[in-house]
Design a protein around this motif. Structure first.
Motif, PDB file in Angstrom:
ATOM      1  N   LEU A 235     -53.823  67.435  43.896  1.00 26.67           N
ATOM      2  CA  LEU A 235     -52.576  67.398  44.560  1.00 26.67           C
ATOM      3  C   LEU A 235     -52.018  65.770  44.405  1.00 26.67           C
ATOM      4  O   LEU A 235     -50.689  65.468  44.736  1.00 26.67           O
ATOM      5  CB  LEU A 235     -52.583  67.395  45.983  1.00 26.67           C
ATOM      6  N   SER A 236     -53.003  65.006  43.864  1.00 30.53           N
ATOM      7  CA  SER A 236     -52.766  63.508  43.670  1.00 30.53           C
ATOM      8  C   SER A 236     -52.094  63.109  42.344  1.00 30.53           C
ATOM      9  O   SER A 236     -52.932  63.583  41.353  1.00 30.53           O
ATOM     10  CB  SER A 236     -54.108  62.708  44.224  1.00 30.53           C
TER      11      SER A 236
ATOM     12  N   ASP B 132     -66.089  63.467  27.598  1.00 28.96           N
ATOM     13  CA  ASP B 132     -66.047  62.018  27.553  1.00 28.96           C
ATOM     14  C   ASP B 132     -65.434  61.576  28.650  1.00 28.96           C
ATOM     15  O   ASP B 132     -65.117  60.458  28.965  1.00 28.96           O
ATOM     16  CB  ASP B 132     -65.240  61.691  26.416  1.00 28.96           C
ATOM     17  N   ARG B 133     -65.081  62.777  30.039  1.00 34.39           N
ATOM     18  CA  ARG B 133     -64.466  62.201  31.146  1.00 34.39           C
ATOM     19  C   ARG B 133     -65.731  61.688  32.324  1.00 34.39           C
ATOM     20  O   ARG B 133     -66.969  62.109  31.736  1.00 34.39           O
ATOM     21  CB  ARG B 133     -63.885  63.524  31.924  1.00 34.39           C
ATOM     22  N   LEU B 134     -65.362  61.107  33.097  1.00 33.53           N
ATOM     23  CA  LEU B 134     -66.151  60.689  34.081  1.00 33.53           C
ATOM     24  C   LEU B 134     -66.781  62.016  34.771  1.00 33.53           C
ATOM     25  O   LEU B 134     -65.976  62.766  35.191  1.00 33.53           O
ATOM     26  CB  LEU B 134     -65.466  60.060  35.138  1.00 33.53           C
ATOM     27  N   ILE B 135     -68.311  62.196  34.854  1.00 30.72           N
ATOM     28  CA  ILE B 135     -68.718  63.588  35.225  1.00 30.72           C
ATOM     29  C   ILE B 135     -69.008  63.387  36.689  1.00 30.72           C
ATOM     30  O   ILE B 135     -69.828  62.452  37.269  1.00 30.72           O
ATOM     31  CB  ILE B 135     -69.931  63.959  34.581  1.00 30.72           C
TER      32      ILE B 135
ATOM     33  N   ASP C 245     -56.681  62.522  37.343  1.00 29.09           N
ATOM     34  CA  ASP C 245     -56.449  63.457  36.142  1.00 29.09           C
ATOM     35  C   ASP C 245     -57.743  64.128  36.250  1.00 29.09           C
ATOM     36  O   ASP C 245     -58.877  63.633  35.976  1.00 29.09           O
ATOM     37  CB  ASP C 245     -56.218  62.767  34.941  1.00 29.09           C
ATOM     38  N   VAL C 246     -57.810  65.320  36.909  1.00 25.50           N
ATOM     39  CA  VAL C 246     -59.021  65.969  37.286  1.00 25.50           C
ATOM     40  C   VAL C 246     -58.939  67.177  36.752  1.00 25.50           C
ATOM     41  O   VAL C 246     -57.997  68.212  36.825  1.00 25.50           O
ATOM     42  CB  VAL C 246     -59.279  65.866  38.855  1.00 25.50           C
ATOM     43  N   THR C 247     -60.076  67.828  36.278  1.00 27.02           N
ATOM     44  CA  THR C 247     -60.156  69.215  35.773  1.00 27.02           C
ATOM     45  C   THR C 247     -61.597  69.711  36.390  1.00 27.02           C
ATOM     46  O   THR C 247     -62.531  69.101  36.564  1.00 27.02           O
ATOM     47  CB  THR C 247     -60.134  69.304  34.506  1.00 27.02           C
ATOM     48  N   MET C 248     -61.622  70.920  36.185  1.00 32.78           N
ATOM     49  CA  MET C 248     -62.718  71.868  36.543  1.00 32.78           C
ATOM     50  C   MET C 248     -63.791  72.123  35.426  1.00 32.78           C
ATOM     51  O   MET C 248     -63.146  72.517  34.261  1.00 32.78           O
ATOM     52  CB  MET C 248     -62.641  73.021  37.515  1.00 32.78           C
ATOM     53  N   ALA C 249     -64.961  72.200  35.614  1.00 33.77           N
ATOM     54  CA  ALA C 249     -66.040  72.525  34.603  1.00 33.77           C
ATOM     55  C   ALA C 249     -65.644  74.225  34.431  1.00 33.77           C
ATOM     56  O   ALA C 249     -65.235  74.797  35.581  1.00 33.77           O
ATOM     57  CB  ALA C 249     -67.457  72.591  35.036  1.00 33.77           C
ATOM     58  N   PRO C 250     -66.016  74.947  33.263  1.00 35.30           N
ATOM     59  CA  PRO C 250     -65.784  76.169  33.038  1.00 35.30           C
ATOM     60  C   PRO C 250     -66.617  76.987  34.034  1.00 35.30           C
ATOM     61  O   PRO C 250     -67.909  76.564  34.442  1.00 35.30           O
ATOM     62  CB  PRO C 250     -66.367  76.417  31.608  1.00 35.30           C
ATOM     63  N   SER C 251     -66.150  78.015  34.410  1.00 33.10           N
ATOM     64  CA  SER C 251     -67.129  78.785  35.589  1.00 33.10           C
ATOM     65  C   SER C 251     -68.415  79.155  35.298  1.00 33.10           C
ATOM     66  O   SER C 251     -69.120  79.125  36.122  1.00 33.10           O
ATOM     67  CB  SER C 251     -66.195  80.161  35.862  1.00 33.10           C
ATOM     68  N   GLY C 252     -68.759  79.400  33.876  1.00 32.70           N
ATOM     69  CA  GLY C 252     -70.057  79.613  33.606  1.00 32.70           C
ATOM     70  C   GLY C 252     -70.904  78.512  33.642  1.00 32.70           C
ATOM     71  O   GLY C 252     -72.157  78.491  33.471  1.00 32.70           O
ATOM     72  N   LEU C 253     -70.253  77.040  33.718  1.00 33.23           N
ATOM     73  CA  LEU C 253     -71.197  75.807  33.777  1.00 33.23           C
ATOM     74  C   LEU C 253     -71.000  75.387  34.906  1.00 33.23           C
ATOM     75  O   LEU C 253     -71.657  74.146  35.200  1.00 33.23           O
ATOM     76  CB  LEU C 253     -70.895  75.090  32.860  1.00 33.23           C
TER      77      LEU C 253
ATOM     78  N   SER D 135     -60.402  59.821  33.941  1.00 32.82           N
ATOM     79  CA  SER D 135     -60.161  61.449  33.840  1.00 32.82           C
ATOM     80  C   SER D 135     -61.732  61.790  34.555  1.00 32.82           C
ATOM     81  O   SER D 135     -62.414  61.163  34.093  1.00 32.82           O
ATOM     82  CB  SER D 135     -59.939  61.736  32.482  1.00 32.82           C
ATOM     83  N   VAL D 136     -61.498  62.800  35.298  1.00 36.70           N
ATOM     84  CA  VAL D 136     -62.591  63.248  36.121  1.00 36.70           C
ATOM     85  C   VAL D 136     -62.871  64.757  35.618  1.00 36.70           C
ATOM     86  O   VAL D 136     -61.837  65.472  35.774  1.00 36.70           O
ATOM     87  CB  VAL D 136     -62.472  63.075  37.519  1.00 36.70           C
ATOM     88  N   LEU D 137     -64.071  65.098  35.531  1.00 39.64           N
ATOM     89  CA  LEU D 137     -64.543  66.455  35.425  1.00 39.64           C
ATOM     90  C   LEU D 137     -65.291  66.780  36.576  1.00 39.64           C
ATOM     91  O   LEU D 137     -66.382  65.950  36.855  1.00 39.64           O
ATOM     92  CB  LEU D 137     -65.308  66.639  33.869  1.00 39.64           C
ATOM     93  N   LEU D 138     -64.967  67.812  37.322  1.00 35.26           N
ATOM     94  CA  LEU D 138     -65.746  68.348  38.385  1.00 35.26           C
ATOM     95  C   LEU D 138     -66.675  69.325  38.163  1.00 35.26           C
ATOM     96  O   LEU D 138     -66.395  70.274  37.238  1.00 35.26           O
ATOM     97  CB  LEU D 138     -64.768  68.716  39.707  1.00 35.26           C
TER      98      LEU D 138
END
Length: 245
Positions: A175-176, A108-111, A180-188, A158-161
């Motif tokens: 670093l900021s 439900d994060r900003l993609i 609130d940022v996170t990464m997509a799982p490596s397989g995706l 909240s952001v999903l990269l």
């Protein structure tokens, strides 16, 4: 509706066959091999393994960019050749929308799909997934990393990269304290044909199909060869002007 989808806009390449939104077969590689050498064998493999022929394909979808100029050209040329020979309608798909679909049902994060565009820029667009629909918030664009960072901070979400620029963006954005940022799982994380196929299905349902002749790349920026030619011509013009003076 059976859709054959090609994704070759980045270092990875993949092809898949879907029946509406059901994945029937997919082939993916991220080994650094040349797409011109891998794409057709991958298509042949999934067609054979799924026991389908081109007569069973209703639509050919292809990622038309943004991304690697060479990769996009290979994918588009392959799709055009197959579609023209068999008179199959085409759908052009944004690489960023395809990448967003990879993770859309899971968050439900900003993609925030990001692809390394080099020259200090990213290819990017922003999406949200609501009520089973991927909703676009921005057009595809080339944007400086710092400008994207400022925009995301201003949105306060909240952001999903996702995408091949994920790691470099995460290293910077995390670093900021304001993000609130996170990464997509490596397989995706990397673009794949299934994500592009989901976008293609919705576009096809809306009637946004074109002929093979009308399927064209969407680069967003001029190819490097064009930029270099224009720079040479500008330099030659400047030198010619100086000589006349």
């Amino acid at each position: 509706m059976n859709i054959l989808t090609l994704e070759s806009s980045s270092l990875s390449a993949s092809v898949c066959i879907t029946e509406d939104t059901k994945l029937l077969a997919q082939s993916f590689q991220n080994c650094g091999l040349t797409h011109s050498a891998t794409l057709l064998p991958m298509i042949d493999h999934i067609m054979t393994s799924s026991q389908l022929t081109l007569a069973d394909i209703d639509v050919i979808a292809c990622v038309t960019g943004p991304g690697s100029f060479t990769g996009v050209r290979i994918g588009v040329s392959t799709a055009k050749g197959i579609a023209d020979a068999k008179n199959i309608p085409c759908v052009g798909v944004s690489s960023l929308a395809g990448a967003a679909w990879n993770v859309a049902p899971l968050t439900d994060r900003l993609i925030c799909p990001v692809m390394d565009a080099r020259r200090g820029q990213l290819y990017n667009a922003l999406f949200v997934y609501e009520d089973g629909t991927l909703r676009r918030l921005t057009p595809d664009r080339a944007i400086a990393m710092e400008d994207l960072k400022k925009e995301l901070i201003s949105l306060g979400k909240s952001v999903l990269l996702v995408g091949d620029g994920t790691q470099i963006c995460y290293n910077n954005f995390s670093l900021s304290d304001a993000l609130d940022v996170t990464m997509a799982p490596s397989g995706l994380m990397y673009p794949c044909a299934w994500g592009a196929a989901m976008e293609a299905y919705h576009l096809a349902k809306e009637g946004k199909m074109v002929s093979a002749a009308a399927l064209l790349p969407s680069y967003l920026r001029q190819p490097q060869a064009v930029r270099e030619r224009l720079a040479r011509e500008a330099e030659q013009a400047a030198q010619s002007s100086m000589k006349k003076e």
